[in-house]
Design an enzyme around this catalytic site. Structure first.
Site, PDB file in Angstrom:
ATOM      1  N   HIS B 134      37.683  51.174  37.707  1.00 52.53           N
ATOM      2  CA  HIS B 134      36.393  50.946  37.051  1.00 52.53           C
ATOM      3  C   HIS B 134      35.363  50.801  38.179  1.00 52.53           C
ATOM      4  O   HIS B 134      35.704  50.305  39.261  1.00 52.53           O
ATOM      5  CB  HIS B 134      36.518  49.653  36.247  1.00 52.53           C
ATOM      6  CG  HIS B 134      35.347  49.319  35.379  1.00 52.53           C
ATOM      7  ND1 HIS B 134      34.161  48.862  35.875  1.00 52.53           N
ATOM      8  CD2 HIS B 134      35.205  49.368  34.030  1.00 52.53           C
ATOM      9  CE1 HIS B 134      33.322  48.636  34.869  1.00 52.53           C
ATOM     10  NE2 HIS B 134      33.935  48.939  33.736  1.00 52.53           N
ATOM     11  N   ASP B 210      42.265  44.061  39.739  1.00 57.37           N
ATOM     12  CA  ASP B 210      41.393  44.073  38.560  1.00 57.37           C
ATOM     13  C   ASP B 210      42.304  43.956  37.338  1.00 57.37           C
ATOM     14  O   ASP B 210      42.992  44.912  36.969  1.00 57.37           O
ATOM     15  CB  ASP B 210      40.581  45.369  38.534  1.00 57.37           C
ATOM     16  CG  ASP B 210      39.768  45.520  37.249  1.00 57.37           C
ATOM     17  OD1 ASP B 210      39.889  44.656  36.349  1.00 57.37           O
ATOM     18  OD2 ASP B 210      39.023  46.509  37.141  1.00 57.37           O
ATOM     19  N   GLN B 213      41.908  44.746  31.930  1.00 61.46           N
ATOM     20  CA  GLN B 213      42.609  45.330  30.784  1.00 61.46           C
ATOM     21  C   GLN B 213      43.959  44.655  30.576  1.00 61.46           C
ATOM     22  O   GLN B 213      44.398  44.470  29.443  1.00 61.46           O
ATOM     23  CB  GLN B 213      42.795  46.841  30.979  1.00 61.46           C
ATOM     24  CG  GLN B 213      41.495  47.627  31.023  1.00 61.46           C
ATOM     25  CD  GLN B 213      40.744  47.641  29.695  1.00 61.46           C
ATOM     26  OE1 GLN B 213      41.330  47.520  28.625  1.00 61.46           O
ATOM     27  NE2 GLN B 213      39.425  47.772  29.761  1.00 61.46           N
ATOM     28  N   LYS B 236      37.093  40.394  26.909  1.00 68.96           N
ATOM     29  CA  LYS B 236      38.144  41.347  26.565  1.00 68.96           C
ATOM     30  C   LYS B 236      39.389  40.634  26.034  1.00 68.96           C
ATOM     31  O   LYS B 236      40.291  41.253  25.495  1.00 68.96           O
ATOM     32  CB  LYS B 236      38.517  42.189  27.794  1.00 68.96           C
ATOM     33  CG  LYS B 236      37.468  43.240  28.141  1.00 68.96           C
ATOM     34  CD  LYS B 236      37.990  44.172  29.204  1.00 68.96           C
ATOM     35  CE  LYS B 236      37.143  45.389  29.451  1.00 68.96           C
ATOM     36  NZ  LYS B 236      35.739  45.182  29.756  1.00 68.96           N
ATOM     37  N   CYS B 376      32.483  53.847  32.729  1.00 69.76           N
ATOM     38  CA  CYS B 376      32.319  53.225  34.057  1.00 69.76           C
ATOM     39  C   CYS B 376      33.425  53.636  35.016  1.00 69.76           C
ATOM     40  O   CYS B 376      33.887  52.821  35.832  1.00 69.76           O
ATOM     41  CB  CYS B 376      32.243  51.701  33.959  1.00 69.76           C
ATOM     42  SG  CYS B 376      30.881  51.126  32.971  1.00 69.76           S
TER      43      CYS B 376
END
Lengths: 149, 421
Positions: B134, B210, B213, B236, B376
């Protein structure tokens, strides 16, 4: 009655998105502009050749959705060979249409828009207005560049 | 196949209609998740009873607010396999990633004293990212490289949208930072973290994950993964917007100079200089988003009650349904793995001859909310030779009927634009 989406995708728009009138690169343009729609990465380049404030040649290349590509195609059909003043006037009218939230303009204005009147339904979808205006932003900028030359 | 979860009734927004009375089918959880009533109630309850600025003031309400804020931190630490003091609140994951990048920059500029030596970059040092990032886990590292003279390198993606594990030797002795995604927000591919962490450690590089998700859809344990840093966002994970977090290994947070400076993160301030609080307060400048941390706490409780293993199993079944349904539409190409192994229920795709905006528009007309654009992640799209895609992503509240509606919607797209075979 046609749904809002059917009003959005008028046949004129679907046809022009395939026709892609004026899609070509010009040799030695007097002005050109590259524009990107940051939300989707769509891009277009509009090039103009100019004689005495008249768009003698108008070419474009780009990739994008049916709305953005059709808008460029109609723009080419309506403006190649026309004067700067006519181009600016039509561009302003089209921007007004895109601000209208889907309502038609005055009948005389709507008539002046010719095929661009098919984009009336686009203005109901805020996310798509940028698609319709991408090529017109490029044209305005390319005309400015040409004037400075 | 086990039973799918059936909790959509817990999510008020999913009861609404769109586009003149159509049932909303929300398949944009990868962008942001809807919130259960428990989260909305927790935020409102906090504001009605306990709202005050935290870590200042000695009145009772301020004490209660501070307690709520810190107990949310404790809950989050437990949820992701971290210690209490290793969780720094940020406003989102982007800020968390920038916090780490700026610690390196500020240390390189000479701040932080001898303690911050481990964060000083020299010209020729290398920062490794991946082609599946991202922009939030790419652009800050590009900027850091540009400011420090470090070199940015990356692990490429394979043709089916996974990290190319044959090319991990990009990580070498010059590597100082390895920043990589736990799961791609485009392809849904879940990264095998262990070999990357192992290679980074062997070369003395720090790891930054990251987890935006993954933390929302899988059980995660940052200690077990051996990571130095991880970033993720509350919205999220069924929580509110405006709150995210950075996990940082305790010893490293201690060494880091601050990113955003101002009130609440200082010890002694004179007109000439300032000393800073220990972590995590050192990184929490200004008035904090207390109600949002309370909402996130409720979201974590909600997810824990369901169980992350159970949630992951639910979503695996949805992934299978999505991939199977899409495979029945020959004009559609999936940008990512077409098998369910190590993969989230995030499916980006292109429809031959139809631009993603147009795909999304026809789906939207049927009440189907999907993401269109580059999500993104422009370089990820470029690796597939496209500049945008349409993406359907599922969550705890997604059911088989939603997937069926989506596949029917895809057929309508094909008919509408006349691109049928």
């Amino acid at each position: 009655m046609a749904s809002a989406m059917e009003q959005l995708y008028q046949q004129v728009i679907l046809d022009h998105s395939r026709l892609r009138s004026g899609e070509r690169s010009l040799e030695h343009p007097h002005g050109e502009s590259f524009q990107v729609n940051p939300t989707c990465g769509d891009e277009c380049r509009v090039q103009v050749r100019v004689t005495e404030r008249r768009l003698t040649e108008l070419g474009w290349t780009g990739k994008g959705c049916s709305i953005s590509q059709a808008s460029l195609s109609v723009m080419h059909e309506m403006l190649e060979g026309e004067s700067f003043d006519d181009a600016e006037e039509l561009g302003e009218l089209f921007r007004e249409l895109m601000r209208s939230r889907g309502a038609e303009l005055e009948p005389a204005d709507q008539q002046q828009l010719e095929d661009l009147s098919a984009f009336t339904g686009v203005a109901k979808y805020p996310a798509r207005i940028k698609c319709a205006l991408l090529g017109w932003m490029a044209l305005r900028d390319a005309m400015l560049q040409a004037q400075h030359d | 196949m086990s039973e799918l979860l059936d909790v959509s009734g817990d999510f008020p927004l999913l009861g609404r209609t769109v586009r003149e009375g159509k049932r909303l089918v929300y398949l944009d959880t990868g962008a942001t998740a809807q919130k259960p009533t428990a989260v909305l109630d927790a935020e409102r309850g906090f504001n009605e009873r306990h709202n005050a600025a935290v870590h200042r003031g000695a009145h009772q309400v301020a004490e209660e607010a501070t307690e709520a804020y810190e107990s949310a931190r404790a809950a989050l630490a437990q949820f992701v396999g971290a210690d209490f003091g290793e969780i720094v609140w940020t406003k989102n994951a982007t800020e968390a990633l920038n916090l780490v990048a700026y610690a390196f920059l500020n240390a390189t500029l000479g701040l932080g004293g001898a303690e911050a030596n481990g964060f000083r970059l020299r010209e020729g040092d290398e920062i490794v990212v991946t082609e599946l990032e991202h922009h939030a886990n790419l652009v800050p590292w590009q900027q850091l490289a540009a400011k420090t003279g470090a070199v940015l390198r990356w692990i490429p993606a394979t043709a089916d949208g996974r990290l190319d594990t044959e090319q991990l030797d990009v990580i070498g002795e010059k590597t100082r930072i390895v920043a990589f995604t736990h799961a791609s927000n485009v392809t849904g591919a879940i990264t095998d973290v262990a070999p990357i962490v192992e290679r980074a450690k062997r070369n003395g590089a720090m790891t930054v994950l990251d987890a935006c998700q993954s933390a929302a859809h899988l059980p995660v344990d940052f200690h077990a993964l051996g990571l130095d840093f991880a970033a993720f966002s509350g919205h999220k994970m069924l929580g509110p917007t405006g709150v995210g977090a950075l996990y940082g290994r305790a010893a490293l947070l201690e060494q880091m100079p601050p990113f955003i400076t101002g009130g609440s993160m200082v010890e002694i301030v004179t007109m000439e200089e300032t000393t800073f609080l220990p972590p995590p307060q050192r990184f929490e400048a200004g008035t904090q988003m207390v109600a949002q941390t309370v909402g996130l706490h409720a979201a974590l409780d909600y997810l824990s009650d369901i169980g992350m293993e159970r949630l992951a199993a639910h979503e695996d079944q949805l992934t299978a349904l999505l991939l199977e349904g899409i495979a029945s539409v020959p004009q559609v190409r999936v940008l990512g793995p077409t098998d369910t192994r190590d993969r989230l229920a995030v499916v980006a795709f292109e429809v031959d001859g139809v631009h993603p905006h147009d795909v999304g528009q026809v789906l939207d007309d049927q009440g189907l909310a999907v993401r269109v654009g580059h999500h993104c992640a422009q370089p990820t799209h470029r690796s597939f030779g496209v500049h945008a895609s349409t993406r359907a992503s599922a969550g705890v509240y997604t059911g088989a009927a939603d997937v069926e509606a989506f596949i029917a919607g895809l057929h309508r797209v094909i008919d509408f634009f006349g691109v049928g075979a």
